[in-house]
Design a protein around this motif. Structure first.
Motif, PDB file in Angstrom:
ATOM      1  N   LEU A   1       2.165   6.844   0.428  1.00 12.74           N
ATOM      2  CA  LEU A   1       3.104   5.735   0.484  1.00 12.74           C
ATOM      3  C   LEU A   1       2.716   4.682  -0.537  1.00 12.74           C
ATOM      4  O   LEU A   1       1.525   4.425  -0.748  1.00 12.74           O
ATOM      5  CB  LEU A   1       3.097   5.090   1.870  1.00 12.74           C
ATOM      6  CG  LEU A   1       3.803   5.838   3.000  1.00 12.74           C
ATOM      7  CD1 LEU A   1       3.039   7.083   3.405  1.00 12.74           C
ATOM      8  CD2 LEU A   1       3.975   4.929   4.188  1.00 12.74           C
ATOM      9  N   ASN A   2       3.715   4.062  -1.169  1.00 19.40           N
ATOM     10  CA  ASN A   2       3.411   2.957  -2.064  1.00 19.40           C
ATOM     11  C   ASN A   2       3.144   1.703  -1.220  1.00 19.40           C
ATOM     12  O   ASN A   2       3.229   1.738   0.007  1.00 19.40           O
ATOM     13  CB  ASN A   2       4.526   2.744  -3.103  1.00 19.40           C
ATOM     14  CG  ASN A   2       5.844   2.330  -2.484  1.00 19.40           C
ATOM     15  OD1 ASN A   2       5.897   1.650  -1.464  1.00 19.40           O
ATOM     16  ND2 ASN A   2       6.934   2.746  -3.107  1.00 19.40           N
ATOM     17  N   ARG A   3       2.831   0.595  -1.886  1.00 19.88           N
ATOM     18  CA  ARG A   3       2.438  -0.605  -1.141  1.00 19.88           C
ATOM     19  C   ARG A   3       3.559  -1.113  -0.241  1.00 19.88           C
ATOM     20  O   ARG A   3       3.319  -1.504   0.894  1.00 19.88           O
ATOM     21  CB  ARG A   3       1.992  -1.705  -2.094  1.00 19.88           C
ATOM     22  CG  ARG A   3       1.555  -2.960  -1.336  1.00 19.88           C
ATOM     23  CD  ARG A   3       1.004  -4.010  -2.249  1.00 19.88           C
ATOM     24  NE  ARG A   3      -0.361  -3.641  -2.587  1.00 19.88           N
ATOM     25  CZ  ARG A   3      -0.944  -3.949  -3.735  1.00 19.88           C
ATOM     26  NH1 ARG A   3      -0.306  -4.612  -4.652  1.00 19.88           N
ATOM     27  NH2 ARG A   3      -2.194  -3.584  -3.955  1.00 19.88           N
ATOM     28  N   LYS A   4       4.789  -1.114  -0.703  1.00 17.58           N
ATOM     29  CA  LYS A   4       5.903  -1.598   0.116  1.00 17.58           C
ATOM     30  C   LYS A   4       6.104  -0.704   1.330  1.00 17.58           C
ATOM     31  O   LYS A   4       6.277  -1.197   2.450  1.00 17.58           O
ATOM     32  CB  LYS A   4       7.192  -1.673  -0.688  1.00 17.58           C
ATOM     33  CG  LYS A   4       8.353  -2.095   0.201  1.00 17.58           C
ATOM     34  CD  LYS A   4       9.528  -2.591  -0.522  1.00 17.58           C
ATOM     35  CE  LYS A   4      10.680  -3.019   0.347  1.00 17.58           C
ATOM     36  NZ  LYS A   4      10.536  -3.053   1.763  1.00 17.58           N
TER      37      LYS A   4
ATOM     38  N   GLY B   1      -1.870   2.449 -12.359  1.00 17.05           N
ATOM     39  CA  GLY B   1      -1.799   1.015 -12.142  1.00 17.05           C
ATOM     40  C   GLY B   1      -1.094   0.595 -10.856  1.00 17.05           C
ATOM     41  O   GLY B   1      -1.016  -0.584 -10.554  1.00 17.05           O
ATOM     42  N   ARG B   2      -0.571   1.552 -10.107  1.00 12.98           N
ATOM     43  CA  ARG B   2       0.094   1.241  -8.836  1.00 12.98           C
ATOM     44  C   ARG B   2      -0.795   1.673  -7.684  1.00 12.98           C
ATOM     45  O   ARG B   2      -1.469   2.688  -7.748  1.00 12.98           O
ATOM     46  CB  ARG B   2       1.436   1.963  -8.746  1.00 12.98           C
ATOM     47  CG  ARG B   2       2.418   1.471  -9.795  1.00 12.98           C
ATOM     48  CD  ARG B   2       3.750   2.141  -9.674  1.00 12.98           C
ATOM     49  NE  ARG B   2       4.348   1.833  -8.374  1.00 12.98           N
ATOM     50  CZ  ARG B   2       5.270   2.595  -7.789  1.00 12.98           C
ATOM     51  NH1 ARG B   2       5.697   3.695  -8.366  1.00 12.98           N
ATOM     52  NH2 ARG B   2       5.770   2.243  -6.630  1.00 12.98           N
ATOM     53  N   ARG B   3      -0.774   0.898  -6.610  1.00 14.28           N
ATOM     54  CA  ARG B   3      -1.621   1.186  -5.456  1.00 14.28           C
ATOM     55  C   ARG B   3      -0.852   2.010  -4.436  1.00 14.28           C
ATOM     56  O   ARG B   3       0.310   1.742  -4.147  1.00 14.28           O
ATOM     57  CB  ARG B   3      -2.114  -0.114  -4.825  1.00 14.28           C
ATOM     58  CG  ARG B   3      -3.207   0.108  -3.793  1.00 14.28           C
ATOM     59  CD  ARG B   3      -3.998  -1.132  -3.524  1.00 14.28           C
ATOM     60  NE  ARG B   3      -4.718  -1.636  -4.676  1.00 14.28           N
ATOM     61  CZ  ARG B   3      -5.916  -1.195  -5.073  1.00 14.28           C
ATOM     62  NH1 ARG B   3      -6.511  -0.234  -4.410  1.00 14.28           N
ATOM     63  NH2 ARG B   3      -6.503  -1.729  -6.118  1.00 14.28           N
ATOM     64  N   PHE B   4      -1.527   3.031  -3.895  1.00  9.62           N
ATOM     65  CA  PHE B   4      -0.938   3.920  -2.901  1.00  9.62           C
ATOM     66  C   PHE B   4      -1.855   4.053  -1.704  1.00  9.62           C
ATOM     67  O   PHE B   4      -3.056   3.769  -1.782  1.00  9.62           O
ATOM     68  CB  PHE B   4      -0.691   5.313  -3.494  1.00  9.62           C
ATOM     69  CG  PHE B   4       0.382   5.325  -4.545  1.00  9.62           C
ATOM     70  CD1 PHE B   4       1.713   5.472  -4.190  1.00  9.62           C
ATOM     71  CD2 PHE B   4       0.066   5.181  -5.880  1.00  9.62           C
ATOM     72  CE1 PHE B   4       2.709   5.477  -5.144  1.00  9.62           C
ATOM     73  CE2 PHE B   4       1.055   5.180  -6.848  1.00  9.62           C
ATOM     74  CZ  PHE B   4       2.375   5.333  -6.483  1.00  9.62           C
ATOM     75  N   TYR B   5      -1.278   4.510  -0.602  1.00 11.59           N
ATOM     76  CA  TYR B   5      -1.996   4.676   0.664  1.00 11.59           C
ATOM     77  C   TYR B   5      -1.643   6.030   1.244  1.00 11.59           C
ATOM     78  O   TYR B   5      -0.481   6.442   1.230  1.00 11.59           O
ATOM     79  CB  TYR B   5      -1.566   3.588   1.666  1.00 11.59           C
ATOM     80  CG  TYR B   5      -1.806   2.189   1.177  1.00 11.59           C
ATOM     81  CD1 TYR B   5      -2.919   1.472   1.579  1.00 11.59           C
ATOM     82  CD2 TYR B   5      -0.917   1.575   0.292  1.00 11.59           C
ATOM     83  CE1 TYR B   5      -3.145   0.178   1.127  1.00 11.59           C
ATOM     84  CE2 TYR B   5      -1.140   0.287  -0.170  1.00 11.59           C
ATOM     85  CZ  TYR B   5      -2.252  -0.403   0.249  1.00 11.59           C
ATOM     86  OH  TYR B   5      -2.477  -1.677  -0.204  1.00 11.59           O
TER      87      TYR B   5
END
Length: 78
Positions: free
Chosen positions: A27-30, A60-64
């Motif tokens: 999942l992305n941050r949002k 450069g994008r944060r994921f979970y």
């Protein structure tokens, strides 16, 4: 993989459905913030402080990982 709610634009943990294709759900941050019930800025601040669910960067994008978010909730951290 997609995250959707029974009411578009309004997410709560019990309303989030994650469709997983092959492997683990990312999942992305949002999406992660919607799953946890927090604002994306809260997760950004936590990442800077070393708190919150485990995350990683890709391009450069944060994921979970969904499993990490569920573990974070199960441990009573949210």
């Amino acid at each position: 993989m997609s995250v959707k709610s029974s009411t578009p634009g309004h997410f709560r943990k019990r309303d989030v459905f994650v469709e997983v294709g092959h492997g683990m759900a990312r999942l992305n941050r949002k999406e992660a913030a919607d799953f946890l019930g927090f604002a994306p800025a809260t997760l950004a601040n936590w990442a800077l402080k070393g708190y919150g669910p485990s995350s990683f960067k890709v391009g450069g994008r944060r994921f979970y990982w969904l499993a990490d978010l569920e573990r974070f909730v199960a441990n009573g951290s949210s």
